[in-house]
Design a protein around this motif. Structure first.
Motif, short mmCIF file in Angstrom:
data_model
loop_
_atom_site.label_atom_id
_atom_site.label_comp_id
_atom_site.label_asym_id
_atom_site.label_seq_id
_atom_site.Cartn_x
_atom_site.Cartn_y
_atom_site.Cartn_z
N SER A 16 -22.88 22.84 21.38
CA SER A 16 -23.14 21.48 21.84
C SER A 16 -24.45 20.95 21.27
O SER A 16 -24.72 19.76 21.29
CB SER A 16 -23.19 21.46 23.36
N GLY A 17 -25.28 21.89 20.70
CA GLY A 17 -26.58 21.47 20.18
C GLY A 17 -26.50 20.79 18.83
O GLY A 17 -27.54 20.45 18.25
N ILE A 18 -25.30 20.55 18.31
CA ILE A 18 -25.19 19.99 16.97
C ILE A 18 -25.90 18.64 16.88
O ILE A 18 -25.72 17.75 17.72
CB ILE A 18 -23.72 19.86 16.50
N ASN A 19 -26.75 18.52 15.89
CA ASN A 19 -27.53 17.30 15.67
C ASN A 19 -26.79 16.44 14.65
O ASN A 19 -26.75 16.75 13.46
CB ASN A 19 -28.92 17.70 15.12
N LEU A 46 -24.74 6.54 14.70
CA LEU A 46 -24.79 7.80 15.43
C LEU A 46 -24.13 7.69 16.81
O LEU A 46 -23.65 8.68 17.36
CB LEU A 46 -26.23 8.28 15.55
N GLU A 47 -24.10 6.46 17.35
CA GLU A 47 -23.47 6.28 18.68
C GLU A 47 -21.97 6.53 18.65
O GLU A 47 -21.36 6.75 19.70
CB GLU A 47 -23.71 4.86 19.21
N LYS A 48 -21.40 6.46 17.47
CA LYS A 48 -19.96 6.69 17.38
C LYS A 48 -19.58 8.17 17.52
O LYS A 48 -18.42 8.49 17.71
CB LYS A 48 -19.43 6.15 16.05
N PHE A 49 -20.59 9.06 17.39
CA PHE A 49 -20.29 10.51 17.45
C PHE A 49 -20.23 11.02 18.89
O PHE A 49 -21.04 10.66 19.72
CB PHE A 49 -21.37 11.30 16.70
N HIS A 50 -19.24 11.88 19.14
CA HIS A 50 -19.12 12.53 20.45
C HIS A 50 -18.77 13.99 20.24
O HIS A 50 -17.80 14.29 19.56
CB HIS A 50 -18.01 11.88 21.28
N TYR A 51 -19.56 14.88 20.82
CA TYR A 51 -19.21 16.30 20.76
C TYR A 51 -18.35 16.62 21.97
O TYR A 51 -18.73 16.37 23.11
CB TYR A 51 -20.48 17.17 20.75
#
Lengths: 640, 640
Positions: free
Chosen positions: B553-556, B571-576
């Motif tokens: 979950s720590g992926i930057n 960057l807001e489009k990314f979801h882990y």
């Protein structure tokens, strides 16, 4: 201490033991097969072994002559170990527990009975149709343009060929699919079963093997018989039989139920029938028929309630304990793989339904085969196995009951008894003046006698009675060269002197044998009598009598009436229908309609529990005479 | 000759062998687990053992320092036996192949993801309903007046309680029925499955045990993760994971397919996943949840196509060979008993359907969990496992492809790589001036570093690039205390000195590691690029990016864009979304509707085979730079 078993025709087995251990128990623990029909209570005299080295503590049984005792013969059931010893164990495939036998299908009578069964059921509207199919498919191989995976490719082909909507590919088939498709170049034969709008794949082979095979099995307490049949044509492919390997745990169902209740017993009894009995016969018949075991797609079993429980490995204790409610009557969804039978693991195993603790699937299958469920006339159906079961009725009602006749009809409980195989005395007449016997023997014309089978015993007792050699109680009342007495005064009649017999031992029948047999025939007659009384009928209402069972086709109905075993009706009313449990199972394998009809017949059959029925015991005691205490019941019995 | 394996924490194993035998092969033959992700071709450097006695013939690998070589460390894959010897084998549960781990469910993030999955599917109309039921019955005991056999008695009770028409009692339940009914005084709990108007019994217990349990399993090439769930409430009962025991047969699917194709290989690979990996986790989780294995009534597996084939034991060779048509996409009717999993043997095992050789059930299950199949907006779903798989689309269409990224994201193919467990460097920044690193480490605050996991490597490479320590080709271009070079001139960056690390060995990243990683990230980006091009779209059309997988979950995301791994979108489009294969499997276990929807999603998904797609190779080569040969694609990438 150590006991060494020198087994005839096999490697010796050595077992460690303690002083005082029972030799028969040790043999069972070491998995050494010793024939012990009475389950070790000393009454049958079959468990003989010969001491080769060392000593055992043992009383001389009445079953052993002085010469035999001196030669080292003992009954293993009454031997206690006192030190290291070596004993010789005769082949379990003895006269009584015979070897496996494959029938010669070129003999017309071996196959005629199945054709008759089919004809008769056909006349009652039962078609020989079943859901098993073999489909030959020529599929195209996958390519970059045609990327259907193997299972979808196969399903598509089957849907096209059979017009079904759904195809089931079970695990055991699926794991080899990829390999076999490629090995066979995508041209395969798929064998399986139609289930509504679906097809369940059961085996995939090369296109050359399209065999669809069924197995019909009669599991008798004493004898197991089986046929392989072509599921498409109904043709009999092979037939064979052998003794039930459970016999070493007791000749009758009660002893076997007791044995299966001991620790590990259920597994032992199940192994004895499945691994030791059914598996060798199946393997042998497949070889003889030239088919693979995986081609066997359906099996049907006709067996009594106890045999059915031991077969599937379910505790049979409730069968013999009040309230006599067994674990199951019918069993759905059983597969050959559940029981590790050498057949297609997905093959359904149909068990002809039981209807009570002592009226089982052998009787419901037999009733189907007899056809009495579709007739107006009143029929009596008598199955003479290790137990005797009786069904009476017609298309409107069916009553049934069972009696504990013991194994006498199959040669058990009789000192020189054996099954109806080569060397068995199956017929006998006695000259009234000279008291000399004339014997009919199964096998070659110059075959020497080995023992006496059920039909021979009926003839023998009838003739001894007719000629006044024995009285109504079965005791010897005439003296002569053939009538001998032992030190205790017990009489016996010698059919063959030691030097005339195959075994080198005298073949005779003694008063204990006769008493055992009179009890057996008394059980049969009193069961018939009680069943008729329960529906307020008499022997006059009987239109037909169907006699089934392993007693042999040579049964002389006149003699059976003469000794008071069967009711005194016109001899023309009697019909011997052979192993009706097997022919019923054959019909059920071949035909869904037959299987359904058997279930229907079973659910409509009323079971009468004789052991608690008022008046049965009196009727039994009255029947334990020749022909009966009430001679008016047997006007045609011919006392000499 | 004899080789003795001294296994850390276990008994030694001795194997006979011949001169010239390969040590890694011998270890496999002796069933000694040695970590060999590259399957023995010398490239990974993980299969290290230490010579204790005797000699072996072996070249010094670049993976071993002079000190290590002198101390006896060797790579087992390049050791030939020349005489008797003894070698020390470090615990297979090494930094890379970590020990089994049971999650602490008191931590809210461990369970929140499953609740979120349920909520989200609920919003799409997918209810968590399944056909599993536990029925408590108080039956009357049989009597002389009530002679129903056990199976009919039970069926009657179930029909009354559930209102079903038919009750199936399969063999495995039926054989124990008589015993359990009597043991429990005819008061029992029956667990089973509704099938239309029928109920299939799966287990009969005492009335106290009414647990209905499901198991959701993600079988990754590297890591296996599992949850047990309450089939009624959806509550997570236990969660655990461990390395995939097949790892010793190769880190990637290709090497494992080759291994399973060797004689006996299929069984070995299946045993490695079922007996050695899944069984211990299942047993452990059952213990932790306080439920019996027989209570597990349904299992669902999310796994790639190869893992699915090896799991069921079907030849996986067609997966890697043109035309890449595997044996199956979906598999119906699989039961836990078929695979001898420690669960109810009648429990259905649902395999999330594969859609191609390299897009498997992990992706279809993950797609279900992501919810992208029910959205108007265009979503990109990226699963970073041992392979990388990409799905793009919305409610109208779904395109997918796979790229061979290798195990770098899970720490494989990287000299100090490890999975994201305790001691893993999961985040990193580097001071541009001093070049000193600041590390984020999984575990306790005072945990010393053990190795680097996927998210740590992304950060590290991004930072090395941002600070100008490496160039766009991944070669070291700045000198300093932390930058070292070996005798061949190969540069490396030291994150932790030997004395600072948990293992006592330096933790560093070298140019080979960086090159491996750049190829991995290049494979991911070019796959995304090609997939978009195939539908004539560009990165501008992407509304959301869902990132799933064991990378942590720590992926930057910023760093992942920085190195050109993910497209340069807001960057807001990314979801882990974590392990979406596992959460998809969880939904499918809990909900028939979810399982059906997954099948529907799978059948509507189009699979693009990249290896034969025009332009893919060019796109891949262009992406093997930091961030890309065409820098205009990454306007926000921050080169130092």
């Amino acid at each position: 201490m150590k006991v060494t078993f020198q087994i005839e025709g096999a490697s010796p087995v050595i077992i460690e033991c303690n002083a005082g251990d029972n030799l028969l128990e040790l043999a069972r623990r070491a998995n050494v097969a010793i024939d012990a029909p009475c389950s070790g209570n000393g009454s049958c005299g079959k468990c003989r072994i010969r001491l080769v080295e060392g000593e055992v503590e043992s009383l001389q049984s009445r079953h052993l002559s002085d010469e035999e005792y001196a030669a080292g013969w003992r009954l293993s059931c009454n031997c206690k170990v006192v030190g290291d010893c070596t004993v010789f164990v005769p082949d379990i495939a003895s006269a009584y527990q015979s070897r496996m036998k494959t029938a010669d299908l070129s003999s017309p009578q071996e196959v005629a009975i199945f054709q008759e069964c089919q004809n008769q059921l056909h006349a009652s509207g039962i078609r020989f149709e079943n859901p098993f199919r073999a489909v030959v498919l020529h599929l195209s191989a996958p390519s970059l343009e045609d990327t259907m995976p193997d299972n979808e490719r196969l399903s598509w082909g089957i849907r096209e060929a059979l017009g079904v909507e759904k195809v089931e590919i079970p695990f055991g088939v699926m794991v080899h699919l990829s390999h076999i498709l490629r090995q066979e170049g995508f041209a395969v034969c798929v064998k399986g079963q139609l289930l509504g709008d679906a097809f369940r794949c059961m085996e995939i082979t090369g296109v050359a093997d399209t065999a669809l095979v069924g197995a019909a099995i009669d599991i008798g307490t004493t004898t197991v018989t089986m046929v392989l049949t072509d599921l498409t044509t109904g043709k009999i492919l092979a037939k064979g039989s052998s003794g039930n390997g459970q016999i070493r745990y007791g000749a009758d169902v009660i002893n076997r139920i007791i044995q299966q209740g001991r620790p590990g017993g259920r597994k032992k009894l199940q192994d004895a029938i499945i691994k030791e009995t059914l598996t060798p016969i199946l393997v042998n018949l497949c070889k003889s028929a030239g088919v693979s075991a995986r081609s066997i797609l359906r099996l049907c079993v006709g067996a009594n309630t106890t045999m059915n429980h031991l077969f599937v490995g379910v505790d049979a204790e409730p069968v013999r304990m009040e309230p006599y409610v067994p674990s199951f009557f019918s069993w759905e969804g059983l597969l050959a793989g559940d029981l590790k039978l050498p057949a297609n693991p997905l093959a359904p195993v149909i068990i002809a339904p039981n209807i009570g603790s002592y009226v089982g699937g052998d009787i419901t299958a037999g009733t189907l085969a007899s056809g009495i469920w579709d007739k107006d006339e009143m029929s009596l159906f008598i199955d003479l196995g290790t137990n005797g079961e009786i069904v009476f009725g017609n298309r409107d009602f069916l009553m049934s009951c069972a009696c504990s006749a013991g194994p006498a009809f199959e040669g058990g409980d009789i000192s020189c008894g054996m099954r109806a195989t080569d060397g068995a005395v199956e017929a006998c007449t006695i000259d009234k003046e000279t008291m000399e016997p004339a014997l009919g023997i199964v096998g070659d014309p110059d075959q020497r006698p080995v023992g006496i089978c059920g039909s021979g015993i009926i003839d023998l007792i009838s003739e001894l009675f007719r000629t006044g050699i024995i009285n109504a109680k079965g005791l010897f009342v005439r003296e002569g060269e053939r009538v001998k007495r032992d030190d205790h005064g017990m009489g016996r009649y010698v059919l063959a002197w030691a030097e005339e017999s195959e075994t080198g031992r005298e073949i005779s029948i003694n008063e204990v044998d006769i008493d055992n047999f009179i009890r057996a025939k008394g059980a049969i007659f009193s069961a018939i009598d009680t069943l008729l009384k329960s529906v307020d009928m008499t022997v006059d209402t009987i239109d037909r009598v169907y006699v089934a069972g392993g007693i042999g086709s040579g049964i002389n109905m006149k003699n059976a009436v003469n000794i008071g075993m069967f009711p005194d009706v016109d001899l023309e009313k009697f019909h011997y229908i052979g192993n009706s449990s097997l022919s019923g199972a054959y019909a059920m394998v071949m035909s869904d309609a037959a299987a359904e009809k058997t279930a229907e017949v079973a659910s409509n059959m009323t079971y009468l529990e004789l052991s608690t029925y008022p008046g049965y015991m009196d009727s039994f005691v009255a029947a334990c005479f020749l022909p009966h205490t009430d001679a008016r019941l047997f006007p045609n019995s011919c006392r000499g």
